[in-house]
Scaffold this active site. Structure first.
Site, short mmCIF file in Angstrom:
data_model
loop_
_atom_site.label_atom_id
_atom_site.label_comp_id
_atom_site.label_asym_id
_atom_site.label_seq_id
_atom_site.Cartn_x
_atom_site.Cartn_y
_atom_site.Cartn_z
N TYR A 154 4.86 13.39 3.41
CA TYR A 154 3.47 12.83 3.30
C TYR A 154 3.31 11.67 4.16
O TYR A 154 2.28 11.58 5.10
CB TYR A 154 3.30 12.28 1.93
CG TYR A 154 1.81 11.58 1.66
CD1 TYR A 154 0.86 12.30 1.54
CD2 TYR A 154 1.68 10.29 1.44
CE1 TYR A 154 -0.47 12.08 1.07
CE2 TYR A 154 0.50 9.79 1.33
CZ TYR A 154 -0.37 10.79 0.81
OH TYR A 154 -1.73 10.01 1.01
N LYS A 158 0.76 11.62 7.37
CA LYS A 158 -0.37 10.73 7.67
C LYS A 158 -0.35 10.14 8.84
O LYS A 158 -1.38 9.51 9.61
CB LYS A 158 -0.48 9.76 6.42
CG LYS A 158 -0.95 10.45 5.07
CD LYS A 158 -2.43 10.95 5.09
CE LYS A 158 -2.73 11.63 3.72
NZ LYS A 158 -4.06 12.03 3.89
#
Length: 249
Positions: A154, A158
């Site tokens: 994650y 990002k």
């Protein structure tokens, strides 16, 4: 904590929102609809879009899995010219670094980066050809700038999204297409409230936030609306952090 969604008018604008079935995406779609925009809401879950349609009958709903490259192109071909784009769809497969699977890694990057690139490319081409510019907001996270335990895929996705946003801002500026991103910490969507319902667990992170609390859904929506609106005409390539000061602590 009470926070109202800002009233900004988007009359005559067509807005496309991905991941509009739940959470932030749904709230943004509703706010844009109330602001007069012609909203196209995308989600892979038909039931969620049916519920959204019942609340806002003017919203056009499109069921599509953004991981389906060809299917996405077909779906967006029927949408028409878009003035405003919110790339909200995202996933988080949280695993310790030594246990991250190829499946989790690929799904995370395919959704959080590749799909954003693909949708933005398709929409931006239409904005360019139309000649009137537009605004794009990518929903990133403080996780792009702060390493989090068990968030390898994650955080990495990002971080990649942030650089994609910068390159988009650089290359799309000549076409009067503004590109920015928002970076919230934990957001109190229904899912967020459930995940962080344990006060002791929540307190561990909240003590690191100078404002002492998590972010309300409407606070993220307000920032997105601002970046989409003419009130932010010279805001371009910005990373708007919505974290109560987490990153300064």
């Amino acid at each position: 904590m009470t926070c109202n969604v800002m009233e900004i008018r988007f009359d005559g604008k067509r807005a496309l929102v991905t991941g509009a079935g739940k959470g932030i995406g749904r709230a943004v779609a509703v706010a844009l609809d109330k602001g007069g925009a012609q909203v196209v809401a995308l989600s892979r879950t038909g039931e969620d879009l049916e519920a959204l349609k019942k609340e806002c009958s003017d919203i056009t709903t499109v069921v599509v899995d953004l991981l389906d490259w060809d299917g996405t192109e077909v779906a967006l071909a029927g949408v028409g010219p878009v003035d405003l784009l919110v790339n909200n769809a995202g996933v988080a497969d949280n695993q310790p670094f030594l246990e991250v699977t190829r499946t989790a890694w690929d799904r995370t990057f395919d959704t959080n980066v590749k799909a954003v690139f693909h949708v933005s490319q398709l929409v931006a081409r239409g904005m360019r050809d139309k000649g009137s510019g537009g605004a794009i907001v990518n929903v990133s996270s403080v996780a792009s700038q702060r390493a989090l335990q068990n968030h390898t895929a994650y955080c990495s996705s990002k971080g990649a999204l942030d650089m994609l946003t910068k390159v988009m801002a650089l290359e799309l500026a000549p076409y009067k297409i503004r590109v920015n991103s928002v970076h919230p910490t934990v957001v109190m969507t229904p899912m967020g409230r459930k995940e962080w319902s344990d006060p002791s667990r929540a307190a561990v992170l909240q003590t690191r936030i100078p404002m002492g609390r998590f972010v309300e859904e409407e606070e993220v929506v307000n920032c997105i609306l601002f970046l989409l609106s003419n009130a932010s005409e010279m805001v371009h390539g910005a990373q708007l952090t919505i974290d109560g000061g987490l990153l300064v602590n």
